[in-house]
Design a protein around this motif. Structure first.
Motif, short mmCIF file in Angstrom:
data_model
loop_
_atom_site.label_atom_id
_atom_site.label_comp_id
_atom_site.label_asym_id
_atom_site.label_seq_id
_atom_site.Cartn_x
_atom_site.Cartn_y
_atom_site.Cartn_z
N TRP A 156 0.54 -0.97 0.31
CA TRP A 156 -0.57 0.28 0.20
C TRP A 156 1.07 1.34 -0.13
CZ3 TRP A 156 1.13 -3.28 4.24
CH2 TRP A 156 1.01 -2.48 5.18
N VAL A 157 0.39 2.61 0.53
CA VAL A 157 1.08 3.79 0.19
C VAL A 157 1.18 4.42 1.25
CG1 VAL A 157 1.45 5.50 -1.15
CG2 VAL A 157 0.81 3.87 -2.96
N GLY A 158 2.13 4.53 1.09
CA GLY A 158 1.94 5.86 3.24
C GLY A 158 2.76 6.79 2.38
N GLY A 159 3.13 7.37 3.52
CA GLY A 159 3.91 8.87 3.98
C GLY A 159 4.75 9.50 5.22
N ARG A 160 6.36 9.57 4.68
CA ARG A 160 7.04 9.64 5.38
C ARG A 160 7.67 11.58 6.06
NH1 ARG A 160 5.70 6.90 10.83
NH2 ARG A 160 3.81 5.28 10.04
N LEU A 206 -7.35 6.34 2.06
CA LEU A 206 -7.63 5.55 0.85
C LEU A 206 -6.71 5.07 0.72
CD1 LEU A 206 -9.47 8.60 0.02
CD2 LEU A 206 -10.20 6.51 -0.43
N LEU A 207 -5.02 5.47 0.62
CA LEU A 207 -3.92 5.63 0.32
C LEU A 207 -3.28 4.06 1.06
CD1 LEU A 207 -1.50 8.45 0.35
CD2 LEU A 207 -2.85 7.47 -1.59
N ARG A 235 -5.11 1.08 1.05
CA ARG A 235 -5.63 -0.05 0.15
C ARG A 235 -4.85 -0.41 0.02
NH1 ARG A 235 -9.52 3.97 -3.74
NH2 ARG A 235 -7.94 4.93 -2.89
N THR A 236 -4.91 -1.74 0.06
CA THR A 236 -3.73 -3.07 -0.33
C THR A 236 -3.59 -2.77 -2.08
OG1 THR A 236 -5.38 -4.96 -0.37
CG2 THR A 236 -4.07 -3.69 1.87
N ASN A 237 -2.34 -3.43 -2.45
CA ASN A 237 -2.19 -3.47 -3.86
C ASN A 237 -2.69 -2.04 -4.48
OD1 ASN A 237 -1.39 -5.34 -5.52
ND2 ASN A 237 -4.02 -5.91 -6.59
N GLN A 238 -1.75 -1.40 -4.07
CA GLN A 238 -1.18 -0.03 -4.42
C GLN A 238 -0.09 0.41 -4.19
OE1 GLN A 238 -3.83 4.45 -3.71
NE2 GLN A 238 -3.93 2.57 -1.88
N THR A 239 0.82 1.23 -5.51
CA THR A 239 1.52 0.87 -5.54
C THR A 239 1.84 2.38 -6.19
OG1 THR A 239 2.17 -0.10 -7.39
CG2 THR A 239 2.47 -1.43 -4.90
N LEU A 240 3.75 2.72 -6.28
CA LEU A 240 4.05 3.23 -7.17
C LEU A 240 3.33 5.11 -7.18
CD1 LEU A 240 4.41 0.86 -9.49
CD2 LEU A 240 6.56 2.05 -8.58
N PRO A 241 3.09 5.59 -6.06
CA PRO A 241 2.73 6.96 -5.97
C PRO A 241 3.40 8.05 -7.08
CG PRO A 241 4.34 6.73 -4.22
CD PRO A 241 4.15 5.85 -4.18
N THR A 242 2.60 9.04 -7.26
CA THR A 242 3.32 9.63 -8.26
C THR A 242 2.60 11.70 -7.89
OG1 THR A 242 3.65 10.83 -10.53
CG2 THR A 242 2.09 9.68 -10.37
N PHE A 243 3.93 12.65 -8.06
CA PHE A 243 3.31 14.21 -8.29
C PHE A 243 3.18 15.21 -9.49
CE2 PHE A 243 3.28 12.76 -3.50
CZ PHE A 243 2.28 12.81 -3.34
N SER A 244 2.56 15.89 -9.46
CA SER A 244 2.73 17.28 -9.83
C SER A 244 2.65 18.33 -9.71
CB SER A 244 1.63 17.50 -11.28
OG SER A 244 1.83 18.60 -11.83
N LYS A 245 4.23 19.47 -9.25
CA LYS A 245 4.01 20.55 -8.67
C LYS A 245 2.74 21.38 -9.13
CE LYS A 245 7.47 22.25 -11.39
NZ LYS A 245 8.42 23.32 -12.10
N ALA A 246 1.63 21.61 -10.45
CA ALA A 246 0.47 22.04 -10.50
C ALA A 246 -0.50 21.46 -9.64
CB ALA A 246 0.25 21.45 -11.90
N LEU A 279 -5.11 14.62 -1.28
CA LEU A 279 -4.37 14.56 0.32
C LEU A 279 -5.51 15.22 1.54
CD1 LEU A 279 -1.15 15.00 -0.91
CD2 LEU A 279 -2.49 12.49 -0.33
N HIS A 280 -6.47 15.97 0.98
CA HIS A 280 -7.12 16.67 2.14
C HIS A 280 -8.73 16.74 2.15
CE1 HIS A 280 -4.17 20.06 0.91
NE2 HIS A 280 -3.85 19.63 1.70
N SER A 281 -8.88 15.29 1.28
CA SER A 281 -10.33 14.82 1.46
C SER A 281 -10.75 14.20 2.97
CB SER A 281 -10.79 13.83 0.81
OG SER A 281 -9.96 12.61 0.21
#
Length: 543
Positions: free
Chosen positions: A255-259, A280-281, A283-294, A323-325
């Motif tokens: 899954w995905v986390g942030g630190r 939400l992040l 949720r299992t079988n979830q990978t490879l996060p990506t962002f846009s500065k926009a 992320l703010h939901s």
């Protein structure tokens, strides 16, 4: 622009070499200088440093303590008929950022040769650097390299390596000349910090700021104190404060986390990632996060991931998460025209498009053995749209995967390997660059190690390229840097960086040259280091 045009005469007092002097960064700062009120003074000091002949190299040879002091007098003219040493690192024609760590010189010796002469010549230096050693490597002292990189940015380094057999007090064979060639000190620095995944001694994220001599541990499963046993593929939040990554406990799906990347491994505040978004992040079988500065602001904070769950029929799709939901706050990008699964997404910096790997054989969001191609789909305010193969990165006879946008979204770097093989950790993988609107792909010169290294590409697992967070303009040239992993130094993957230089004419940007890659000496040599991310990570220096 501050730069001298290429081809300008090198007479006079100013630095000349592979490019102009000075320049402007993509965000308006001067190349290599500060970005505040002290810019003018910084530039003045820089110009002072590069005027006239310099004496950053000593006026006498450096002789290793293990050798007699008269060794330099024994190295007379070259003797024909013998083979001298071959330079392995750095490869000839490689380019160093002006803020890089001191270069490591390594060579392969002929049988019986036990004393070596390394000579470096730079046209604006009064002296050559001449080193005599009985070792097969030499690293320039940090203070010498710092002075040289300031004084001789934009200049070439002419390198010559010779060797001989030494016995008693004389040379009994040689000297023989080996490698003769040219290296480059770029006019520009490489910005930001690199955070990478190591799998030696347990899974962890480590990192270094460009120019640092050592790495620091950024995030470990133990420091997270939540049962996590593995941290993996990761990216930076656009402000550099956080790393978002794939993680798991034991053998459960990812899954995905942030630190935080400040060494505390702390969780982001609820103002940055709401409790609902964190769930939400998770949720299992979830990978490879990506962002846009926009799309990373107080009113619009989106992360994209590759997710396979019951809502997708357990097929990987590109999920978006706000992320703010406080409720809802998630969905999937429509990919009209592409019926295959979607893995390894990459969000463009301007937030308008997403590149991804299209395949019907994905595990943990990454490709396996089925045909894979790079596709582009519009972001379209979380709605997606028509998905199209990226021309130049969608050859039916090849695997193309792991796409990533250049800082200004002009290019996409990606992995390429023969079709029918397992793409993951594939020895035959190489790195290519293609215009983001499609075109002829360019094979990165950084794929190739030195010709005498004993290994060749394909065959050394060149993989997972990531661009530096900014490009820098000098005259009509634009400088990019890429970091990637490779097994060219042995069975363990290690990190290397390579330069890409482009030109801009009539609003069209095209690749002029790509350069061989240099070894990242900051990293521990005995560790398996891969899947780097290069961004504005606000990591702390090693303690």
């Amino acid at each position: 622009m501050l730069g001298i045009e290429e081809g300008t005469s090198c007479s006079g007092t100013r630095a000349c070499g592979e490019g102009g002097q000075g320049g402007e960064t993509s965000n308006g700062g001067s190349a290599g200088f500060g970005k505040d009120a002290s810019d003018e003074r910084d530039l003045e000091l820089y110009l002072d440093a590069t005027m006239g002949p310099r004496k950053d190299f000593p006026d006498t040879p450096i002789v290793a303590p293990s050798l007699p002091p008269d060794v330099p007098s024994l190295f007379g003219p070259d003797i024909s008929g013998g083979a001298g040493p071959c330079l392995v690192e750095p490869p000839i024609d490689a380019m160093f950022p002006s803020n890089w760590t001191p270069p490591l010189f390594e060579w392969k010796a002929s049988p019986g040769h036990n004393v070596f002469e390394l000579r470096l010549r730079v046209d604006n230096q009064v002296n050559d650097l001449v080193v005599y050693t009985d070792q097969s490597s030499y690293m320039m002292p940090p203070e010498m390299w710092t002075a040289l990189a300031l004084s001789s940015a934009g200049h070439d380094i002419e390198v010559t390596v010779r060797s001989a057999e030494f016995s008693g007090a004389t040379l009994v064979n040689g000297p023989f000349v080996g490698t003769i060639g040219t290296l480059h000190i770029a006019l520009v620095p490489a910005p930001g910090s690199v955070v990478y995944w190591t799998t030696s001694g347990g899974s962890a994220l480590k990192g270094f700021t460009i120019g640092a001599s050592d790495v620091t541990t950024v995030i470990t499963p133990g420091a997270m104190n939540d049962g996590t046993t593995c941290v993996g593929c990761h990216t930076s939040s656009p402000d550099g404060q956080l790393a978002f990554f794939s993680l798991r406990a034991s053998e459960l799906p990812f899954w995905v986390g942030g630190r935080r990347v400040d060494g505390t491994s702390g969780v982001p505040s609820s103002m940055v990632v709401s409790a609902h978004a964190a769930a939400l992040l998770a949720r299992t079988n979830q990978t490879l996060p990506t962002f846009s500065k926009a799309h990373y602001s107080a009113n619009d904070a989106i992360v994209l991931t590759s997710l396979a769950d019951a809502s997708t029929g357990d097929r990987f799709e590109i999920a978006w998460t706000d992320l703010h939901s406080q409720s809802g706050g998630t969905g999937f990008l429509a990919r009209v025209g592409d019926s295959r699964q979607a893995g390894t997404p990459a969000f463009s910096h301007d937030g308008t498009i997403v590149a991804y790997t299209s395949s019907d054989d994905l595990k943990d969001g990454r490709p396996k053995s089925a045909p894979t191609d790079v596709y582009i789909v519009p972001y379209n305010n979380k709605q997606g749209g028509q998905a199209k193969p990226l021309a130049g990165a969608s050859d039916p006879s090849m695997h193309e995967y792991y796409p990533v946008f250049s800082p200004n979204d002009t290019f996409v770097a990606f992995n390429r390997a023969p079709d029918g093989l397992n793409a993951y950790n594939q020895p035959l993988a190489e790195i290519y660059v293609v215009p983001s609107n499609g075109g002829e792909p360019t094979r990165l010169a950084g794929n190739d190690p030195s010709s005498c290294s004993g290994v060749t590409s394909p065959g050394i697992t060149n993989s997972w390229a990531r661009w530096a967070p900014e490009s820098i303009d000098v005259g009509d040239r634009r400088y990019y840097w890429l970091v990637f992993s490779s097994t060219r130094r042995g069975p363990l993957p290690q990190l290397f960086i390579s330069a890409v230089v482009t030109s801009i004419a009539s609003g069209v940007e095209s690749i002029v040259k790509t350069y061989p890659a240099v070894y990242v000496t900051s990293q521990p040599a005995g560790e398996a280091n891969h899947t780097p991310a290069w961004d504005v990570f606000q990591i702390q220096p090693p303690k």
